[in-house]
Design an enzyme around this catalytic site. Structure first.
Site, PDB file in Angstrom:
ATOM      1  CG  HIS A 356      -2.066  -0.891   1.181  1.00 23.98           C
ATOM      2  ND1 HIS A 356      -3.222  -0.621   0.477  1.00 23.98           N
ATOM      3  CD2 HIS A 356      -2.261  -2.107   1.745  1.00 23.98           C
ATOM      4  CE1 HIS A 356      -4.080  -1.619   0.619  1.00 23.98           C
ATOM      5  NE2 HIS A 356      -3.523  -2.532   1.388  1.00 23.98           N
ATOM      6  CE  LYS A 534      -7.101  12.824   0.581  1.00 24.56           C
ATOM      7  NZ  LYS A 534      -7.100  11.624  -0.258  1.00 24.56           N
ATOM      8  NE  ARG A 535      -2.582   7.567   6.920  1.00 22.45           N
ATOM      9  CZ  ARG A 535      -1.394   7.529   6.316  1.00 22.45           C
ATOM     10  NH1 ARG A 535      -0.321   8.021   6.915  1.00 22.45           N
ATOM     11  NH2 ARG A 535      -1.259   6.989   5.120  1.00 22.45           N
ATOM     12  CE  LYS A 540      -2.901   9.934   3.301  1.00 20.30           C
ATOM     13  NZ  LYS A 540      -3.397   9.198   2.131  1.00 20.30           N
ATOM     14  CB  THR A 642     -10.735   4.032  -1.300  1.00 16.17           C
ATOM     15  OG1 THR A 642     -10.450   4.352   0.059  1.00 16.17           O
ATOM     16  CG2 THR A 642      -9.980   2.779  -1.694  1.00 16.17           C
ATOM     17  CE  LYS A 646     -14.450   5.104   0.585  1.00 17.76           C
ATOM     18  NZ  LYS A 646     -13.586   5.157   1.767  1.00 17.76           N
TER      19      LYS A 646
END
Length: 807
Positions: A356, A534-535, A540, A642, A646
């Site tokens: 991942h 998100k985390r 990110k 993911t 969504k």
């Protein structure tokens, strides 16, 4: 009809079941029942309808001697289950009508259920989607993980700073689980290994018991149900009466306290040696219990262990269960008498590994002395696995190196297949973190692009859009998401687009009400809802989003009468307790929100919202209401994502880089319906090779330089110039994730987004095309790929049952 041709209960019968459980299971009457009592009675009434398909699925698996899939994961972020179960059983309307007839508000009862605190982010949500799809497809499967008493943590903000407190989801009974006290396995740690009669014998120094708790996971239409089996750590001796009688009450309970520590918290802080030790124990604890359990089941059916791989497929979700390789070898050798070479081959034929991450630091490595102290027998076996690998592929890649045990390399070497989770990611895995192993085993790495379950992530969480889709293309799409392509011709219909926009407006109004009721935050539903959830992690790039927000604030202040597009910038996510930079970013977002939201010049045009304690239930409110999906990670760093799927499914166009599954989403929705910016993965690598690239980027961007100066000067920190000095200086000196290099491209693309959003009809058309074109990203498709390409597992549902419509 519900599962297996059992007639669906009438509303009156379901109402009676709720009252029966209220009386017999909760010990209450309707006049004195609390919200908790009503929720538990509703859940128990739904659970009654899960048990029969669960039992029947188990019986069919035993009868068919079907191959079982065992999915090992540290996280299963299943969220709330009442609505999920009601939807999958086709009992949603019945349950709502029954509880309403009893004078209760269905939504209030449903939202009283706490989220199961079994995960953190995408890894756990993916595992939950996979469990849903395995059941929907009728593939026999067990999910294996840990029953965390306190989960990750509850996130709170104090003066903008993230504060972590213990999760309390198990303070109330978890109604969906069945305790299995008869299913318990010893898990050993420490001690030493001795050679006795020519065989290695592990004399453990410490033992705890792994006790099973089962949650049935029912698929669409109740056609099949699998099991999520979670392990709780318990002592071999619960209570030391002798110590208690001496008055040493703490010592009397010490065995229980020490054992429970293993299953208390997800991802304990591993910045200390004791934290590392606890994490390693957690990983071995649930992995060993799971392997002991599946071997017991296999042997109980009279299986020959040499044919284990014909009946057992074990999927390792990330490196957390990578110890499965040496543990399965240990069980085969020490408990069942196989020689090591044969056991390695037997284990490899069962094991597959999902990677991942492309972040080397995220591929777990344990100090070798720590590892050998906790798992001395496994340390020996890893040496033997490494020697077998050298014999097959040469001595290029080591598992034991520089005083560390490298779990990514161990997982790769002990797996028959290794998969990435998006096309780009799988290619980069071959080129980067596992380049040498790929050269040695060129057929081992394959791709399985992630997916999401449409049952929860559209059908359940977005009822306005669900109704429109049902009216437009029928009701069989939830387990055949490719049918969404049938919406495409309707996108040219003005009336359809009006209905589509009305669905989005209803979701935005719902979110506005939720923010008002929960946090006292007033937002305008007519504004663009720009969402990044998100985390919190540097790659990110929530920081880049915040810097762009500050730059936009300055531009609006300079020209408040300009043609601006009102925006609500919504953030959500947690930072790991020991991740200092991520927590600084959270603090900065909250500090900036405090200042910008209070600015009378700009507050009607720009707001920042950061609801605390992001979880699945929050996502179910935010995602349907989002206008813009922020997928802005540094190219080459996000394995898949993911959340991006969504958002697109629910009609939020993406602003993003060519990273992870963004690449495939853009191909599916059309490049004209995706806002692309930033460097490619290859350009990122090249830019990093340029000396002083970050400072050059800042000096070339007056806008970015101005924003950084504002932050550095203390505008958002009460003139405390030191609060964010390290964050700003880090961008100048070591901007590894290229926030500075992508900033101007990101800012310019956001202004393209502004202009596009003002053209309401074309924006709605773009949003609708996102929904119509992302059916490929169903987790049903992903699981079918795993079943065919990796597991060689078959559905045990008949074709007719797989294809039948909801009655």
């Amino acid at each position: 009809m519900t599962a297996h041709s059992i007639p669906a209960p009438s509303v009156e019968a379901f109402r009676a079941a709720i009252l029966r459980h209220l009386k017999l299971s909760l010990g209450k009457d309707s006049e004195h029942a609390s919200l908790y009592d009503w929720r538990m009675s509703l859940a128990l009434s739904l659970r009654d309808h899960v048990v029969d398909p669960w039992f029947e699925s188990t019986r069919k698996t035993y009868e068919a001697r079907g191959k079982r899939v065992y999915y090992l994961s540290m996280e299963f972020l299943i969220g709330r289950l009442i609505e999920d179960v009601a939807v999958n059983l086709g009992l949603e309307e019945t349950a709502e009508a029954a509880i309403t007839a009893l004078g209760q508000d269905y939504a209030r009862v449903v939202t009283n259920e706490p989220d199961a605190a079994l995960g953190n982010g995408g890894l756990g949500r993916l595992a939950a989607c996979f469990m849903d799809s395995l059941s929907t497809l009728g593939i026999p499967a067990y999910g294996y993980g840990i029953r965390y008493e306190h989960g990750l943590f509850q996130q709170h903000f104090e003066d903008g700073v993230q504060i972590e407190t213990a999760e309390t989801w198990l303070a109330q009974k978890h109604v969906w689980e069945f305790e299995r006290p008869e299913v318990s396995y010893p898990i050993h740690f420490g001690g030493h290994v001795a050679l006795e009669s020519g065989r290695a014998v592990w004399h453990a120094g410490e033992t705890v018991m792994a006790s099973a708790y089962d949650t049935p996971i029912v698929g669409w239409q109740g056609r099949w149900a699998n099991t999520l089996r979670l392990w709780a750590a318990k002592p071999t001796t619960n209570f030391d009466l002798e110590s208690f009688n001496r008055g040493d009450y703490i010592a009397a309970s010490a065995p229980e306290a020490l054992a429970r520590t293993i299953s208390r918290v997800l991802y304990p802080d591993d910045t200390t040696d004791v934290g590392k030790e606890l994490r390693l124990k957690q990983e071995y604890f649930f992995t060993s219990a799971s392997l002991q359990d599946l071997l017991r089941r296999f042997l109980g059916e009279g299986g020959d262990l040499r044919q284990l791989s014909d009946h057992v497929a074990i999927q390792l979700n990330d490196t957390h269960p990578a110890i499965a390789g040496p543990e399965l070898v240990r069980l085969l050798v020490d408990a069942h008498g196989f020689d090591v070479a044969e056991a390695i081959g037997m284990a490899r034929r069962c094991l597959a590994y999902t990677n991942h991450t492309l972040l080397p630091e995220a591929l777990e490595r344990w100090p070798e002395d720590l590892f050998a102290g906790i798992l001395p027998r496994h340390h020996q076996i890893i040496g033997q696995i490494e020697a077998a690998h050298f014999a097959a592929a040469g001595e290029g890649v080591r598992i034991l190196e520089h005083g560390e045990v490298k779990m990514g390399e161990l997982a790769f070497i002990m797996a028959h297949h290794v998969n990435g989770v998006s096309a780009l990611h799988s290619d980069l895995v071959k080129q980067t973190v596992f380049a040498d192993l790929h050269a040695a085993y060129p057929e081992r790495i394959i791709n399985q692009t992630n997916g999401i379950t449409p049952r929860r992530w559209l059908y359940a969480c977005n009822k306005p859009l669900r109704s429109l889709i049902n009216e437009t293309i029928g009701t069989s799409w939830p387990d055949n998401l490719d049918q969404l392509s049938g919406l495409t011709p309707h996108v040219e219909d003005a009336a359809f687009l009006e209905q589509y926009q009305a669905a989005k407006d209803a979701n935005k109004a719902r979110l506005a009400g939720w923010l008002r009721d929960r946090d006292g935050m007033v937002v305008d539903p007519a504004a663009m809802f720009d969402v990044q959830i998100k985390r919190i992690h540097e790659y990110k790039r929530q920081l880049m989003n915040l810097l762009e927000t500050v730059a936009l604030w300055q531009d609006i202040r300079a020209n408040p009468q300009g043609d601006w597009t009102p925006r609500v910038k919504i953030f959500g996510g947690k930072a790991a307790p020991g991740y200092v930079v991520a927590k600084e970013i959270i603090h900065l977002i909250n500090d900036a929100a405090r200042v910008i939201n209070a600015d009378p010049v700009t507050r009607d045009l720009l707001q920042i919202v950061y609801p605390e304690n992001y979880n699945v239930s929050m996502a179910e409110v935010l995602i349907p209401a989002a206008d813009l999906s922020e997928q802005i990670s540094t190219a080459g760093k996000e394995a898949s994502g993911t959340g991006n799927m969504k958002f697109a499914l629910n009609g939020a166009p993406t602003i993003g880089t060519l990273d992870g599954a963004n690449v495939e989403i853009r191909e599916c929705v059309g490049e004209e319906n995706f806002f692309l910016f930033g460097l490619t993965a290859a350009e990122v690598t090249a830019r990093r090779a340029t000396p002083d690239y970050a400072r050059q980027a800042i000096e070339a961007s007056p806008k970015l330089g101005h924003v950084l100066n504002l932050i550095r000067s203390g505008v958002f920190s009460g003139r405390d110039k030191d609060r964010y000095a390290g964050l700003v200086d880090g961008l100048y000196g070591h901007d590894y994730f290229l926030v500075t290099c992508d900033f101007d491209s990101y800012f310019a693309t956001q202004r393209v987004v502004d202009a596009a959003f003002r053209e309401t009809k074309s924006w709605t058309r773009m949003a609708a095309l996102n929904t119509a074109r992302v059916g490929w990203f169903s987790s049903d498709r992903t699981i079918s790929g795993y079943a065919n390409d990796i597991w060689n597992a078959k559905s045990l549902l008949s074709e007719a049952k797989r294809n039948r419509d909801v009655a």
